[in-house]
Enzyme design. Sequence first.
Site, PDB file in Angstrom:
ATOM      1  N   GLN A 106       3.297  12.044  -0.787  1.00  0.00           N
ATOM      2  CA  GLN A 106       2.047  12.328  -0.857  1.00  0.00           C
ATOM      3  C   GLN A 106       1.581  11.183  -1.852  1.00  0.00           C
ATOM      4  OE1 GLN A 106       1.389  16.904  -1.337  1.00  0.00           O
ATOM      5  NE2 GLN A 106       3.295  16.447  -1.966  1.00  0.00           N
ATOM      6  N   ASN A 107       2.429  10.397  -2.454  1.00  0.00           N
ATOM      7  CA  ASN A 107       2.339   9.387  -3.355  1.00  0.00           C
ATOM      8  C   ASN A 107       1.389   8.207  -2.832  1.00  0.00           C
ATOM      9  OD1 ASN A 107       3.364  11.193  -5.098  1.00  0.00           O
ATOM     10  ND2 ASN A 107       5.341  10.164  -5.297  1.00  0.00           N
ATOM     11  N   VAL A 108       0.764   7.613  -3.771  1.00  0.00           N
ATOM     12  CA  VAL A 108      -0.201   6.223  -3.184  1.00  0.00           C
ATOM     13  C   VAL A 108       0.246   5.058  -3.929  1.00  0.00           C
ATOM     14  CG1 VAL A 108      -2.040   7.891  -2.522  1.00  0.00           C
ATOM     15  CG2 VAL A 108      -1.949   7.088  -5.018  1.00  0.00           C
ATOM     16  N   ASP A 109       1.416   5.061  -4.568  1.00  0.00           N
ATOM     17  CA  ASP A 109       1.933   4.089  -5.496  1.00  0.00           C
ATOM     18  C   ASP A 109       2.815   3.129  -4.888  1.00  0.00           C
ATOM     19  OD1 ASP A 109       3.841   6.669  -7.141  1.00  0.00           O
ATOM     20  OD2 ASP A 109       4.398   5.622  -5.696  1.00  0.00           O
ATOM     21  N   HIS A 124      -1.022  10.248   2.188  1.00  0.00           N
ATOM     22  CA  HIS A 124      -2.344   9.934   1.388  1.00  0.00           C
ATOM     23  C   HIS A 124      -2.852   8.773   1.180  1.00  0.00           C
ATOM     24  CE1 HIS A 124      -1.316  14.487  -0.167  1.00  0.00           C
ATOM     25  NE2 HIS A 124      -1.909  14.515   1.092  1.00  0.00           N
ATOM     26  N   CYS A 132     -13.907   0.018   3.151  1.00  0.00           N
ATOM     27  CA  CYS A 132     -15.276   0.240   2.640  1.00  0.00           C
ATOM     28  C   CYS A 132     -15.612   1.717   2.848  1.00  0.00           C
ATOM     29  CB  CYS A 132     -16.226  -0.716   3.270  1.00  0.00           C
ATOM     30  SG  CYS A 132     -16.646  -0.432   4.959  1.00  0.00           S
ATOM     31  N   CYS A 152     -18.786  -4.157   0.352  1.00  0.00           N
ATOM     32  CA  CYS A 152     -18.084  -4.715   1.662  1.00  0.00           C
ATOM     33  C   CYS A 152     -18.966  -5.892   2.252  1.00  0.00           C
ATOM     34  CB  CYS A 152     -18.222  -3.619   2.607  1.00  0.00           C
ATOM     35  SG  CYS A 152     -17.486  -4.334   4.366  1.00  0.00           S
ATOM     36  N   GLY A 192       9.566  17.058  -6.607  1.00  0.00           N
ATOM     37  CA  GLY A 192       8.414  16.719  -7.398  1.00  0.00           C
ATOM     38  C   GLY A 192       6.975  16.888  -6.975  1.00  0.00           C
ATOM     39  N   THR A 193       6.656  17.876  -6.270  1.00  0.00           N
ATOM     40  CA  THR A 193       5.676  18.427  -5.849  1.00  0.00           C
ATOM     41  C   THR A 193       5.231  20.007  -6.285  1.00  0.00           C
ATOM     42  OG1 THR A 193       3.875  18.605  -3.878  1.00  0.00           O
ATOM     43  CG2 THR A 193       6.225  18.769  -3.517  1.00  0.00           C
TER      44      THR A 193
END
Length: 250
Positions: A106-109, A124, A132, A152, A192-193
């Site tokens: 789920q992380n965006v890192d 995610h 844009c 954009c 970790g959630t």
Amino acid sequence: MSQETLEFSPVLLKKLRSSQTITILTGAGMSAESGIPTFRGSQDSLWENYRPQDLATPQAFRNNPKLVWEWYAWRRQKVEQAGPNAGHYALVELAQKVPGLTIVTQNVDSLHQLAGSQNVIELHGNIRHYKCFDQSHVIDVLPETDEVPPRCPLCGSYIRPAVVWFGEKLPEANLLAAYDASVAADLFFVIGTASMVEPAASLARIALEHGADVVFVNPDPDAMSGPPEFQLQGGVTTILPALIKAAWPK
Ligand code: BV8
């Protein structure tokens, strides 16, 4: 608690060694020890007046694009300063023991990928990527401008982070791949959630319904359920390296 004193159930260790297909759902707690604030933990003082759920939405961006853009710029800076932790590297080592391992994050890192994990499904999106707002044009390089957010070059709409906001659909192919990996799993980890965000939170139930055992790793006992021997209470950098060492002693 030193790693040496950690005891794991022989049932869990046997299951870990015998599993052909392992699927791992990770959340913000996977990166907490890398210095990236979790969603529901205490946010940095700069943003303590805002709830992430109130900023990570299309409506929040429409209402105040500059505020949301700056929140993500602050988070991106934390992400860029962060590196994978011993928990991320333990999952890379686990994949060497169990080739049929899939990480659904789920992380965006990007920290799983930066640690060397190969089979990573991002549910995610990714805070390091941009698109844009109106047409989802992919923006590889931010335009040089003082305007915040920048616009954009193709359609003139505001540029936003290429993450999935609350109320937005998850990338269909990634979600389907995550469902398939949950159905196929012999062993499913929830790491970790808080398991509060859907549809990611339902993957563990899907795995359970298809015969998997589900193992939790979390310092918060309330975020875990099921057989006690599969509830590993603690942080990822303590639990995961010790679990791998216990299952495959050198
Ligand atoms: C959608 C990206 C449909 C952005 C995020 C039922 C079905 C479908 C949808 C819903 C549903 N019910 C409700 C919904 C709507 C909503 C939702 O789930 N709301 C919640 C708040 C109830 N879901 C959605 O909107 C999703 N979209 O379903 O669309 C649709 C269909 C058709 C057309 C249109 C729409 C989209 C959800 C995605 C939202 N985006 N992130 C960004 O990052 O800014 S979610 C966000 O929460 C992050 O990704 C985060 O990872 C995720 C989950 O949070 P956690 O990872 O659990 O983090 P949290 O801080 O909560 O917990 C940390 C945990 O770690 C704690 O348990 C803590 O104890 C533990 N921990 C701490 N330290 C450590 C640790 N563990 C181990 N070691 C440590 N050291």
